[in-house]
Design a protein around this motif. Structure first.
Motif, short mmCIF file in Angstrom:
data_model
loop_
_atom_site.label_atom_id
_atom_site.label_comp_id
_atom_site.label_asym_id
_atom_site.label_seq_id
_atom_site.Cartn_x
_atom_site.Cartn_y
_atom_site.Cartn_z
N GLU A 56 0.82 -1.21 0.26
CA GLU A 56 -0.04 0.16 0.27
C GLU A 56 0.71 1.03 0.10
O GLU A 56 0.64 2.16 -0.41
N LEU A 57 2.14 1.12 0.41
CA LEU A 57 2.83 2.07 0.69
C LEU A 57 3.36 2.34 -0.84
O LEU A 57 3.19 3.76 -1.07
N ALA B 271 0.48 4.14 -2.48
CA ALA B 271 0.47 5.39 -2.08
C ALA B 271 1.08 6.41 -2.71
O ALA B 271 0.41 7.35 -2.77
N ALA B 272 2.19 6.31 -2.17
CA ALA B 272 3.08 6.51 -3.45
C ALA B 272 2.99 6.86 -4.04
O ALA B 272 2.99 8.51 -5.04
N ARG C 87 11.26 9.49 -7.00
CA ARG C 87 11.23 9.53 -5.70
C ARG C 87 10.74 8.01 -5.02
O ARG C 87 10.79 8.58 -3.38
N PHE C 88 10.17 7.53 -5.43
CA PHE C 88 9.61 6.37 -4.67
C PHE C 88 10.77 6.05 -3.67
O PHE C 88 10.95 5.47 -2.52
N ASP D 29 12.71 8.97 -1.60
CA ASP D 29 11.70 9.64 -0.68
C ASP D 29 11.48 9.04 0.64
O ASP D 29 11.21 9.16 1.25
N ILE D 30 11.21 6.78 -0.28
CA ILE D 30 9.84 6.12 0.74
C ILE D 30 11.70 4.98 0.61
O ILE D 30 11.67 4.11 2.70
N PRO E 170 15.17 5.85 3.28
CA PRO E 170 14.63 6.36 4.52
C PRO E 170 14.15 4.94 5.49
O PRO E 170 14.29 5.09 6.09
N LEU E 171 12.89 4.51 4.68
CA LEU E 171 12.87 3.09 5.57
C LEU E 171 13.73 2.41 5.26
O LEU E 171 13.99 1.65 6.84
N GLU F 81 8.86 1.53 12.64
CA GLU F 81 8.31 2.60 12.33
C GLU F 81 7.38 1.61 10.80
O GLU F 81 6.15 2.45 11.20
N TYR G 294 2.83 7.73 5.51
CA TYR G 294 4.16 7.00 5.40
C TYR G 294 5.17 7.14 6.83
O TYR G 294 5.17 7.99 7.44
N HIS H 60 8.16 7.39 7.81
CA HIS H 60 9.15 7.81 7.98
C HIS H 60 8.86 9.46 8.56
O HIS H 60 10.21 10.48 8.34
#
Ligand SMILES: Nc1ncnc2c1ncn2[C@@H]1O[C@H](COP(=O)(O)OP(=O)(O)OP(=O)(O)O)[C@@H](O)[C@H]1O
Ligand SMILES: [Mg+2]
Lengths: 310, 350
Positions: free
Chosen positions: A199-200, A203-204, A213-214, A217-218, A221-222, A309, B88, B90
């Motif tokens: 889903e992440l 959503a992105a 970008r995915f 940006d996602i 960091p994860l 997280e 998201y 983070h």
């Protein structure tokens, strides 16, 4: 801060048990005795791990003659400054071109290049494998994975041939580049990416994030904690490389610390007493950066585990 | 004006599974349409086709008069709220809301206005600097809705957005979603398998079964005149009683009783009766209805469920707690208007 958290969450059973001991003193005594046993076990572990290092350090502060005649020393000698000054700043080797400082820099470049290169390459590979449908994608992954069966030692001659053919002997590129493909890293990142909820990604996509970008940006960091873990492991592996630098570099200005230790023992063989103190001193110095890296990144690693997280 | 038209949509997954089998749905401006059906009936698939997350095998998706079959989700002017929020992890709440706008190249000042507006509307203004992991389930749900609202879409798409919340919070959020949607006057599709959610939220309900539409109608229509035995048993709790019965000469025969049929029918049928429309009369009287053998009584507080059998088939009646508890043998008093007849073989309403 995060370490305090660990200390608190790490042993919730103890305060609970102690408060329960108001009701039954016998149980409280049991807990306390148990703690003593635990501490003895931990102390033994510390002794086992730190003992040799401590002895190496104390011995390095004596002069070579003492070490040669009396063996390892448990107490401090009075040769600390001269030894470490020589180890760090004195030109050594056949050509008298390298210092301990220079060798440490080389090791640092190798360790960092190795770790960062491996992380970048394996993240990109895992990203392609997990998120893009391309023909034979799975096959590609298993081919990468099967290279685990071919460690450097097995393919060292062809690797040398290739690096030599490219004219990369005696260069940092030649030292680092051929080693940065990493099946282990790719595998770990693949497993991690697969655990990121789909889903992440969706959503992105709705938020207008393209593939780049995915990733940036996602996913990156994860993956922070994964990156920290792999960085620790790969840096230490890179720092400790021995066989590969010996083959790739003949120019002494590329010598790494690990090679330098051996060099010190070798140079004077036959002629004189080897400079045991300097070898041990260099070994101690060689240990410092990996230890620092582990300490720094372990904090982040643990923080990630605690916050959890995902 | 029509916001969304789904025309003869078909979805076949690469593994050959036919999840949606030719479906027509329209959503008018400002309307809230609920897709409801059992697990695996294709509701999510259909919604995701509208979102652009699944390709359309056949048919057309027309949004605001534009064919969007081959348009990326980001350019479809939709916003979606996922079941597990998909925030998201983070990013702070603020960044979660702002991310889509930032990617569109919206100026910073405008992003800030929109995010703060949405946060105010959803009462999450105090949490803007928090990470999702520091929020409760209900707050996360609000953030997920905020992320949809800031996009200012032509249509909201909700895929079971409340199913991760506890029962109390679910009722509260359900109301809130409805109010919010009314206030924004934006069309919405809401997917759920919970018929209570469907009944309370919907302007119109689309009942799906096995990739096909069973019925489209307002909650009252779907409840009052179910188009098939499937809809009859799916909508309403406890579900409608379905009895096998014979018809002939304008009458329905159950056991030894004849009841006047609401429509003309001949031969075997399925007779549907809502539990709350089956009134109980004392068994000893000469009332005309079929006899019911009572075996269990369930007290629910305001109402009471009477379980038993009619003509050897399971039957549930529903009575107010004020009424006296019936004996073991009662008769049903039925109004012809409360009887639903379905074709015995196809299950369609007669
Ligand atoms: N990626 C996929 N590949 C193949 N088949 C799928 C895929 N996703 C869903 N299906 C199948 O399509 C059918 C419809 O699935 P869908 O997810 O739309 O159901 P649903 O109505 O949303 O159910 P639920 O209430 O459980 O969410 C199911 O039979 C499912 O097995
Ligand atoms: Mg679903």
């Amino acid at each position: 801060m995060s370490q305090d958290q660990i200390a608190v969450t790490g042993k919730p059973a103890v305060p609970a048990a102690t408060s329960a001991s108001a009701a039954s003193a016998g149980f409280g005594a049991f807990v306390r005795r148990n703690q003593i046993v635990e501490h003895i076990v931990l102390l033994l572990g510390v002794l086992l791990m730190m003992g040799p290092i401590a002895v190496a350090f104390t011995t390095s502060t004596h002069d070579p003659v003492t070490i040669h005649s009396e063996g390892m020393q448990l107490g401090f000698g009075n040769n600390f400054l001269p030894t470490y000054e020589a180890v760090i700043f004195e030109q050594t080797g056949f050509t008298k071109q390298v210092t301990g400082w220079g060798m440490s820099l080389n090791s640092l470049i190798l360790g960092l290049g190795f770790a960062i290169g491996k992380i970048i390459v394996s993240m990109l590979a895992a990203y392609a494998i997990v998120y893009f449908r391309f023909p034979l994608g799975t096959l590609c992954f298993w081919i990468i994975f099967s290279t685990l069966l071919l460690p450097l030692e097995v393919r060292i001659l062809p690797s040398y041939e290739v690096v030599q053919g490219l004219g990369l002997l005696n260069s940092y590129t030649g030292l680092i580049l051929p080693l940065i493909a990493s099946a282990t890293g790719t595998f770990f990142f693949r497993q991690f990416f697969k655990s990121v909820p789909n889903e992440l990604l969706e959503a992105a996509r709705i938020d207008g994030a393209g593939p780049f970008r995915f990733f940036w940006d996602i996913l990156v960091p994860l993956s922070r904690t994964m990156i920290a873990a792999i960085f620790i492991i790969m840096f230490v592996v890179g720092w400790n490389q021995y066989l590969w630098p010996i083959l790739m570099t003949t120019d002494e200005s590329f010598y790494t610390v690990v090679r330098g230790i051996r060099q010190i023992l070798q140079v004077w063989i036959g002629a004189d007493i080897p400079a045991y103190n300097e070898a041990l001193g260099l070994a101690i110095i060689a240990m410092i950066p990996p230890v620092l890296i582990v300490i720094i990144f372990q904090r982040m690693f643990i923080k990630g585990l605690v916050e959890s997280e995902k | 004006m029509t916001t969304l038209e789904i025309k003869q949509a078909v979805k076949r997954y690469p593994n050959g599974a036919l999840a949606v089998k030719g479906v027509d749905v329209t959503v008018e401006e400002g309307e809230l349409v609920v897709f409801v059906g059992p697990s695996g009936c294709g509701k999510s698939t259909l919604l995701r086709m509208v979102a652009g997350l699944e390709s359309v095998t056949e048919g057309e998706i027309v949004l605001d008069g534009r064919l969007v079959n081959d348009i990326e989700p980001a350019h479809r002017n939709i916003a979606m709220v996922f079941q597990n929020y998909a925030l998201y992890p983070h990013m702070t709440v603020y960044k979660n809301l702002a991310y889509g706008l930032k990617n569109r190249g919206t100026p910073k000042a405008e992003i800030d206005t929109k995010v703060r507006e949405a946060a105010k509307l959803l009462q999450i203004g105090d949490y803007l600097e928090r990470k999702p992991s520091q929020l409760s389930g209900g707050q996360r749900q609000r953030v997920a809705m905020g992320r949809a609202i800031v996009r200012d879409p032509a249509i909201f798409l909700f895929d079971e957005p409340l199913s991760n919340l506890d029962a109390k919070l679910r009722n509260q959020m359900r109301l809130e979603i409805k109010r919010l949607q009314r206030r924004l006057e934006t069309a919405a599709i809401y997917v759920t398998h919970d018929q209570v959610e469907a009944m309370t939220l919907a302007d119109r309900i689309v009942v799906l079964n096995n990739g096909e539409i069973e019925q489209i109608g307002t909650p009252a229509e779907v409840y009052g005149a179910p188009a098939s035995t499937f809809v009859a048993s799916f909508i309403g709790a406890p579900p409608m009683n379905l009895l096998e019965a014979q018809t002939g000469d304008g009458a329905i025969v159950i056991g030894d009783t004849h009841i006047q049929a609401p429509v003309r029918a001949n031969g075997p049928v399925t007779l549907g009766i809502r539990p709350e429309r089956a009134h109980l009369a004392d068994g000893s009287g000469a009332a005309a209805g079929p006899p019911m053998q009572v075996d269990t009584v369930e007290e629910l507080g305001a109402v009471r469920l009477i379980h038993g059998s009619v003509g050897g088939q399971h039957f549930t009646a529903n009575q107010s707690a004020d009424e006296p508890i019936p004996g073991d043998h009662v008769r049903l008093r039925l109004q012809p208007d409360d009887l639903h007849l379905f074709d015995h073989d196809t299950g369609r309403r007669l």
